[in-house]
Each structure stands twice: as C-alpha cells, then as structure tokens.
Design an enzyme around this catalytic site. Sequence first.
Site, mmCIF file in Angstrom:
data_model
loop_
_atom_site.group_PDB
_atom_site.id
_atom_site.type_symbol
_atom_site.label_atom_id
_atom_site.label_comp_id
_atom_site.label_asym_id
_atom_site.label_seq_id
_atom_site.Cartn_x
_atom_site.Cartn_y
_atom_site.Cartn_z
ATOM 1 N N SER A 156 0.817 -1.218 0.000
ATOM 2 C CA SER A 156 0.000 0.000 0.000
ATOM 3 C C SER A 156 0.850 1.267 0.000
ATOM 4 O O SER A 156 0.338 2.352 -0.273
ATOM 5 C CB SER A 156 -0.948 0.012 1.206
ATOM 6 O OG SER A 156 -1.876 -1.048 1.123
ATOM 7 N N GLY B 237 -4.405 -1.934 -0.854
ATOM 8 C CA GLY B 237 -3.576 -1.607 -2.008
ATOM 9 C C GLY B 237 -3.247 -0.130 -2.046
ATOM 10 O O GLY B 237 -3.783 0.659 -1.268
ATOM 11 N N GLY C 166 -2.471 3.864 -3.778
ATOM 12 C CA GLY C 166 -2.978 4.852 -4.720
ATOM 13 C C GLY C 166 -4.419 5.278 -4.522
ATOM 14 O O GLY C 166 -5.097 4.886 -3.569
ATOM 15 N N CYS D 208 -9.455 -1.614 3.679
ATOM 16 C CA CYS D 208 -8.706 -0.451 3.198
ATOM 17 C C CYS D 208 -9.099 -0.079 1.764
ATOM 18 O O CYS D 208 -10.189 0.400 1.534
ATOM 19 C CB CYS D 208 -7.209 -0.699 3.343
ATOM 20 S SG CYS D 208 -6.248 0.827 3.462
ATOM 21 N N LEU D 209 -8.248 -0.329 0.767
ATOM 22 C CA LEU D 209 -8.611 -0.021 -0.615
ATOM 23 C C LEU D 209 -9.873 -0.789 -1.017
ATOM 24 O O LEU D 209 -10.738 -0.256 -1.719
ATOM 25 C CB LEU D 209 -7.461 -0.358 -1.562
ATOM 26 C CG LEU D 209 -7.725 -0.091 -3.055
ATOM 27 C CD1 LEU D 209 -7.945 1.390 -3.319
ATOM 28 C CD2 LEU D 209 -6.580 -0.623 -3.911
ATOM 29 N N GLN E 181 -12.834 1.074 0.114
ATOM 30 C CA GLN E 181 -13.084 2.246 -0.730
ATOM 31 C C GLN E 181 -13.690 1.846 -2.079
ATOM 32 O O GLN E 181 -14.592 2.519 -2.589
ATOM 33 C CB GLN E 181 -11.770 3.014 -0.932
ATOM 34 C CG GLN E 181 -11.167 3.550 0.350
ATOM 35 C CD GLN E 181 -9.678 3.771 0.248
ATOM 36 O OE1 GLN E 181 -9.097 3.762 -0.842
ATOM 37 N NE2 GLN E 181 -9.016 3.956 1.385
ATOM 38 N N ASN F 170 -3.401 2.493 7.551
ATOM 39 C CA ASN F 170 -2.531 2.902 6.440
ATOM 40 C C ASN F 170 -3.403 3.285 5.250
ATOM 41 O O ASN F 170 -3.649 2.467 4.365
ATOM 42 C CB ASN F 170 -1.561 1.789 6.051
ATOM 43 C CG ASN F 170 -0.651 2.209 4.909
ATOM 44 O OD1 ASN F 170 -0.460 3.404 4.665
ATOM 45 N ND2 ASN F 170 -0.112 1.250 4.189
ATOM 46 N N TYR G 235 -7.301 7.798 1.859
ATOM 47 C CA TYR G 235 -8.621 8.083 1.309
ATOM 48 C C TYR G 235 -9.707 7.535 2.233
ATOM 49 O O TYR G 235 -9.481 6.580 2.990
ATOM 50 C CB TYR G 235 -8.757 7.479 -0.092
ATOM 51 C CG TYR G 235 -7.751 8.054 -1.059
ATOM 52 C CD1 TYR G 235 -8.054 9.172 -1.832
ATOM 53 C CD2 TYR G 235 -6.473 7.493 -1.179
ATOM 54 C CE1 TYR G 235 -7.117 9.712 -2.705
ATOM 55 C CE2 TYR G 235 -5.535 8.027 -2.045
ATOM 56 C CZ TYR G 235 -5.863 9.139 -2.800
ATOM 57 O OH TYR G 235 -4.929 9.681 -3.648
ATOM 58 N N HIS H 268 -6.762 -1.877 9.477
ATOM 59 C CA HIS H 268 -6.174 -3.188 9.184
ATOM 60 C C HIS H 268 -6.325 -4.126 10.379
ATOM 61 O O HIS H 268 -5.516 -4.077 11.310
ATOM 62 C CB HIS H 268 -4.682 -3.035 8.830
ATOM 63 C CG HIS H 268 -4.459 -2.554 7.439
ATOM 64 N ND1 HIS H 268 -4.043 -3.377 6.421
ATOM 65 C CD2 HIS H 268 -4.623 -1.329 6.880
ATOM 66 C CE1 HIS H 268 -3.931 -2.687 5.294
ATOM 67 N NE2 HIS H 268 -4.279 -1.444 5.553
ATOM 68 N N GLU I 257 -5.607 -7.165 10.575
ATOM 69 C CA GLU I 257 -4.521 -8.146 10.664
ATOM 70 C C GLU I 257 -3.311 -7.580 11.398
ATOM 71 O O GLU I 257 -2.340 -8.302 11.649
ATOM 72 C CB GLU I 257 -4.109 -8.622 9.273
ATOM 73 C CG GLU I 257 -3.133 -7.746 8.530
ATOM 74 C CD GLU I 257 -3.709 -6.428 8.043
ATOM 75 O OE1 GLU I 257 -2.946 -5.563 7.587
ATOM 76 O OE2 GLU I 257 -4.941 -6.255 8.103
#
Length: 385
Positions: free
Chosen positions: A50, A244, A246, A272-273, A276, A314, A317, A355, A357
């Site tokens: 990420s 991930g 970006g 996370c990603l 989103q 982490n 966005y 996260h 984990e």
Amino acid sequence: MADDIRPAWVYCANGLYFCAQTFSGSGTMVGEIVFNTSLSGYQEIITDPSYAGQFIVFTMPEIGIVGVNDQDCESRAVFASGVIVRHYNDIASSFRAQESLKDFLDKRNILGICGVDTRALVKMIRTQGSMMIVVSSEISDRDELAKILRESPSIEQQNYIKAVSTTKHFTHKDGAFDFSSFSYSAPATRHKVAVIDFGAKRNILNELVSVGLEAVVYPHNFCAKEIIEAFAQGEIDGVFLSNGPGDPKTLSKEVGEIKQLIEAKIPMFGICLGHQLLALAHGYETYKLKFGHHGGNHPVKNLTTDSVEITSQNHNYCVPESIEQIAVVTHRNLFDNTIEGVAYKNAPIFSVQHHPEASPGPRESRNIFEQFAKLVDEQRRVASR
C-alpha cells in the site's frame, strides 16, 4: 550507523529544500511523503504494498535496531519510493535478525534517508498535508530537483496496482505464524474465498486461512463472470477485496467488475482499498484526507459492540458520510470521526478502513476475520437449501 553514509538532497512541493544522508540505495526518486507513527514493525511497514509510490517518514527515531528477517515481509518486494528516519542503527539487536535493514534495502536499491529532523518534517506534513517530493543521491541543484518534481506525475495520476498485484492465480494455505515453532500453521479450511489482489499483505491471507477460509488469489484484472460462475457451482464461497496503493478512483475497470459481484449477491469483505472500492462500486465517491492515517495506535469506536479498539492504519482516502443512505456505519475513527467500517443494508457485504490483521500493531480487531467466515458460512447454507 552504516559506514558508507553519503549525502542526499530533498526537495518538497512546498519549496522546502534540505540536505540529508543516505544509508541505503542510490539514484533519484519521486514520491508522496507520508508519516507513520508505529513504534515497531518497520519491516512490515516498508514491505506493505500500500506504500507504493510513497516515502515513509518514521516518527520512531531509532530505525534498524532489530534488523530484518524472512518471516516479517508482507510482500514479495518493496514498492515504497523510500524511507526517511531520524537515526539509522546498523547493529541489529534481535535473535531473529538475518540481515541489516541497510543490506535489505540495498539489494532492492531503495533509498534510505537519515540524519533528518523527522519531528519537524512530520509537523510540516500535519500542517500542510501530504505532498510530492524528490530525493536524490546524485543531484544537489535545487532548481534541477524542482524541475524534476514539477514534471513528474502526482500520485493521483498513477496506477500502482498492476505492479503490486499477482499476475496469476494461486492458492494460499498458510495460517498465522507460530512463534513457538517458527513456522506457519496450516489449519483445516472449510470454505474457499476469492481474494482480489490489489496489493494484499501476506498476513491478511494468513488471517483468512486461520479462520477456515482457503484463499484463492486472483489478479487485480479479474473477471467477475468467472468468479460468479465459480460461486454458482460451489467452488468459491465468498470474495475478499484487499488493501492496495494509490487513489481508488483510478481503478474504474475494477470498480465495474465489483459492481457485477454486488449484483450477484456474493458475500464480500473489503479492507482499506477494498473498503473504498466497494463504496465506489455502490456509487459513492471517496475523498482524500489531508495527511492520511498511518500508524499502529489509532483508536476506533466499534459501534456494534460500543467498545474502543486500538487499530493499525494505512490509508489516505475515505468513504463519504452519504454512504449511510445504503449502509450502516459500524466503526468510526476517534481522532477525526471519519468512517472506519460499514455493513451494507441490502447485501451480505461489509468492509473496514483499518487493518484488522495488524502486522504490525494491535490485534484487537482480528475478530473481523471470524465475522467474515461466519457470513460466508451462513450464506452458503442459505444457498444450499
């Protein structure tokens, strides 16, 4: 301190220019600068996909003190642009260390920058926000560095997913790492889930297996119809959307495929990603935070249990508040009240921004993986009636 310390020059998008030192790597790199507040786990952080395209500023002043080992890598490579630390220590004080952080980064030609007032740098990021920077061990001219940065694309203009994702299917069967035997456990699994790899951390896959979910990993450019067919035939019981790097808005094709999975009513879980992308696939646009959430000490309120969990974070966005029109907010960040988790009202889908984990960080949210396993189990029983 490493013996072959060399000068390096840093130019930031706000005009800040300063000289520092390199302890690993060489060359000229451009990336977005962010800071991480974790007190340990620098290897897991550096190898987290990420961070692709970013320079990581560690607020922990001493980095390198426990070296590096094979077990703590979260991916096959280092995708970050580089690391910036106050003081690098080349002497590893850990029985698990197999090599120094310098040697680890040098093999991958990753810039390691030290001798920096990281407190001042973090304050700058906190006040002015994340920004693009250029770091060079070969170019000292301020104007030339400014020109390189000016002509380089921003992180929002780049798609890092192809670089960090797997290129072919594979099955992950390792569970959590057992420190008593120094090996990965291999628990029995009762269901298979398709993991869409946008830069999945290894320990996310381990946690899925540990709750009885064999992870069948697919590349980022997966075909929704293939997964839907596998689900209909009982070959796949659910879908996990990984973390991930970006801006999620760059992944328009992947969002279109996720929409098809939503319509098929397949049980899904995103981190996370992935969290989103689920919002985007439902028609709700994400937005960028000023300097993001990066660290292992972020308090999150679990609204379903009315408890506070310390989490690992982490991300740059967030999903919008308007998503409450179609989802129940299950978690909120107690630093800024942003949404940290949702459960969709009319579908077997939920996601979290943090996260669970850890790796590194606290383990208070690991039960979220068990929640996904329970959801998969319930939905498969319903489908088999």
